[in-house]
Each structure stands twice: as structure tokens, then as C-alpha cells.
Design a protein around this motif. Structure first.
Motif, mmCIF file in Angstrom:
data_model
loop_
_atom_site.group_PDB
_atom_site.id
_atom_site.type_symbol
_atom_site.label_atom_id
_atom_site.label_comp_id
_atom_site.label_asym_id
_atom_site.label_seq_id
_atom_site.Cartn_x
_atom_site.Cartn_y
_atom_site.Cartn_z
ATOM 1 N N ARG A 24 32.087 55.527 44.490
ATOM 2 C CA ARG A 24 32.461 56.420 43.386
ATOM 3 C C ARG A 24 33.203 57.669 43.852
ATOM 4 O O ARG A 24 33.486 58.558 43.071
ATOM 5 N N ASN A 79 36.603 46.296 41.851
ATOM 6 C CA ASN A 79 35.679 47.143 41.107
ATOM 7 C C ASN A 79 35.009 46.394 39.960
ATOM 8 O O ASN A 79 35.605 45.510 39.340
ATOM 9 N N ASN A 81 34.215 47.941 37.226
ATOM 10 C CA ASN A 81 34.655 48.554 35.969
ATOM 11 C C ASN A 81 35.961 47.972 35.424
ATOM 12 O O ASN A 81 36.427 48.386 34.364
ATOM 13 N N ASP A 110 33.899 51.605 43.106
ATOM 14 C CA ASP A 110 32.821 52.005 42.196
ATOM 15 C C ASP A 110 31.462 51.440 42.597
ATOM 16 O O ASP A 110 30.472 51.671 41.907
#
Length: 299
Positions: A24, A79, A81, A110
Motif C-alpha cells: 500500500r 493488485n 483492487n 496493494d
């Protein structure tokens, strides 16, 4: 008329390694493309992970099963996301003769993984591939990392949930050597040392311990490590260098391991001994380090 060949120079080689970052966090690097020709060049940038044929290309056996030369895929972990872990800006433009263009590569993982990868491709006039750069990076949930040894894992992310291993179970029978309140993660490393028969130099290998620089953690937090070995390690001919130390944020330190065959070595039974590497940062991580050695011929 005059025929002109478009030519460019790239500031990085075949691989751009973004290193270890905290999950992150976001880090950037710059790739410079210089126009060494006498004409204005139109360029565009593509990422392999955004290729329209990527889903079709993934319908094949992973390369770590089919090739001993390539462990990781060109497009590795991505990732959760849905956004690309690597981004490049700008994605197109023009470079005047003799001028340069900076491409800013952003790495934003992430979640924790050691196998983030992608490929950056620079195209001229939309069709001529001028440069290909492999992008790599790793992310951790904790401020420390350890590298070295032979690969013991599979370079493909698993979606399986594995239960945590108790310290006494992972390290063998007997009482736990850490307080129950400490957060402990157990892993394994294999160091293979090959001594060349008749050589005057010992076989060598090393382990790298690092501390990640991150705004997520307090600046005063440091990392301590120690590689503890018993008498059987020395009896087997292994010597350790730099087995204990401390690191500030952003630093690397190396633990050297050397091996000379003892006089009573049985070549049919090469030595295999273990040592315990403890790394303390925001949690405590323990690595069961297997030291394996063998004698090889000079041919």
C-alpha cells in the motif's frame, strides 16, 4: 530524398527492479528515452498487463513448469483492487531530434507478494518496438525482508488460506524459544554451497537482510538479526561471517557463509545442517536455514 533510421537510447537495461516496498506504499522510478536520430519521433508506451490478448495468452502451462531458465511470468502478481500495480506516464508523445523524454514508472502494490512483474514496451510510430523493459517489484506487510538461497516456493500467487505454524512445530520438538505474546512468522531458506575439487578458495553463499524505508512506520524502528548455529555447523566445515547485526531503515546487510570440506568428509554423504535466523522488526520472523554442501569437479 533521404532515408532516416529512427534510433533511441534507454537509460535502463532489460530489467527495472523497484525493490522492496511496504504494501500500500507507492514508489516511482524514471526511465529516460533519448532521441539519437535527426528526426522527430512519435512514441507510445504499452504495458503487457494491459494487452488485449493477455487473457488468451494466459491459457497455457506456467513457465516454471515448462522451463528451467524462467521461473516467473512476464506478467506476474497483480493488485487485488483491479488497478495495474505498475503505471507509466506519459503514455504517448513526441521527442524532438537530440532531445530526451522521461517516463515515470509508478509501483503501487496493494498486498504482500514477491512476484509483481510486468513488461514496458516503447513503440515508435505505433508499430516499431524500440525498447522492452521488464518491471519487477516486491511488497511486504512488515519492514524487513530476507533474500538468498535456492528457490523453495512457486512463483505464482496462491489463493489458498494456510493456517499459521506454531514456532515449536516448525523448529522441531521441545519448548518454544519465544514468548507467546510475540508475533512470529516461520519460513525456510536453503543455501547450497559447491566446493570446486582442488580449489584453494572455499565455497561461498550469502543471505541478505534488509529494512524497508516507509512512511507507514515510525522512523526510529530498526531491524535486528542473528543467525545462531550449533557446534554441528562448524564440525561440518561451515563458517559464518556477519551473523549478527542491526539495520536502519533503507539499509542492507549480508551474512556470508563459507564451506571447506572437512578431512573426514564422505563424498557419498554430503553434509546438511540447519541454523536459525531470527529477524526482529515490527514482528519477529524466524528462518530455518538449511546449509547443504557438496564437492564438484573442476570440469
Amino acid at each position: 530524398g533521404h532515408g532516416v533510421v529512427p534510433s533511441t537510447e534507454c537509460s535502463v537495461g532489460e530489467v527495472l527492479d523497484m525493490g522492496y516496498v511496504m504494501a500500500r506504499d507507492t514508489v516511482t522510478a524514471t526511465v529516460q528515452i533519448k532521441n539519437t536520430s535527426s528526426m522527430t519521433l512519435l512514441f507510445s508506451v504499452q504495458l503487457e498487463s494491459l494487452s488485449p490478448t493477455r487473457d488468451r495468452d494466459r491459457q497455457k502451462i506456467p513457465s516454471f513448469l515448462t522451463s528451467s531458465l524462467q521461473r516467473t511470468e512476464i506478467v506476474g502478481t497483480q493488485n487485488y483492487n483491479g488497478f495495474s500495480v505498475f503505471r507509466v506516464s506519459p503514455t504517448e508523445g513526441k521527442i524532438e531530434a537530440g532531445m530526451s523524454q522521461d517516463l515515470v514508472v509508478t509501483f503501487s502494490p496493494d498486498h504482500e507478494s514477491l512476484y509483481y512483474s510486468d513488461r514496458l514496451k516503447v513503440l515508435l510510430f505505433g508499430k516499431h518496438t524500440a525498447h522492452e523493459v521488464q518491471l519487477k517489484g516486491a511488497a511486504r506487510n512488515h519492514i524487513m525482508f530476507v533474500e538468498g538461497g535456492e528457490p523453495l516456493d512457486v512463483p505464482v500467487e496462491s489463493l489458498a488460506v494456510t493456517p499459521p505454524v506454531a514456532p515449536q512445530e516448525a523448529l522441531g520438538k521441545g519448548k518454544a524459544i519465544f514468548p507467546e505474546s510475540e508475533k512470529i512468522s516461520i519460513m525456510s531458506l536453503l543455501l547450497l554451497l559447491e566446493f570446486v575439487e582442488g580449489s584453494a578458495e572455499p565455497a561461498r553463499a550469502e543471505i541478505t537482510v534488509g529494512a524497508i524505508q516507509s512512511p507507514q512506520m515510525a522512523a526510529r524502528k530498526s531491524v535486528e538479526f542473528s543467525l545462531d548455529s550449533g557446534p554441528e555447523v562448524r564440525r561440518a566445515g561451515f563458517e559464518l561471517d556477519g551473523a549478527k547485526g542491526a539495520l536502519e531503515r533503507g539499509q542492507l546487510k549480508r551474512i556470508g557463509v563459507s564451506w571447506v570440506p572437512p578431512a573426514d568428509l564422505q563424498t557419498s554423504d554430503p553434509p546438511v545442517v540447519s541454523a536459525l535466523l531470527t529477524v526482529k522488526g515490527d514482528i519477529t520472523e524466524c528462518y530455518r536455514v538449511l546449509l547443504m554442501a557438496r564437492v564438484v569437479s573442476a570440469a
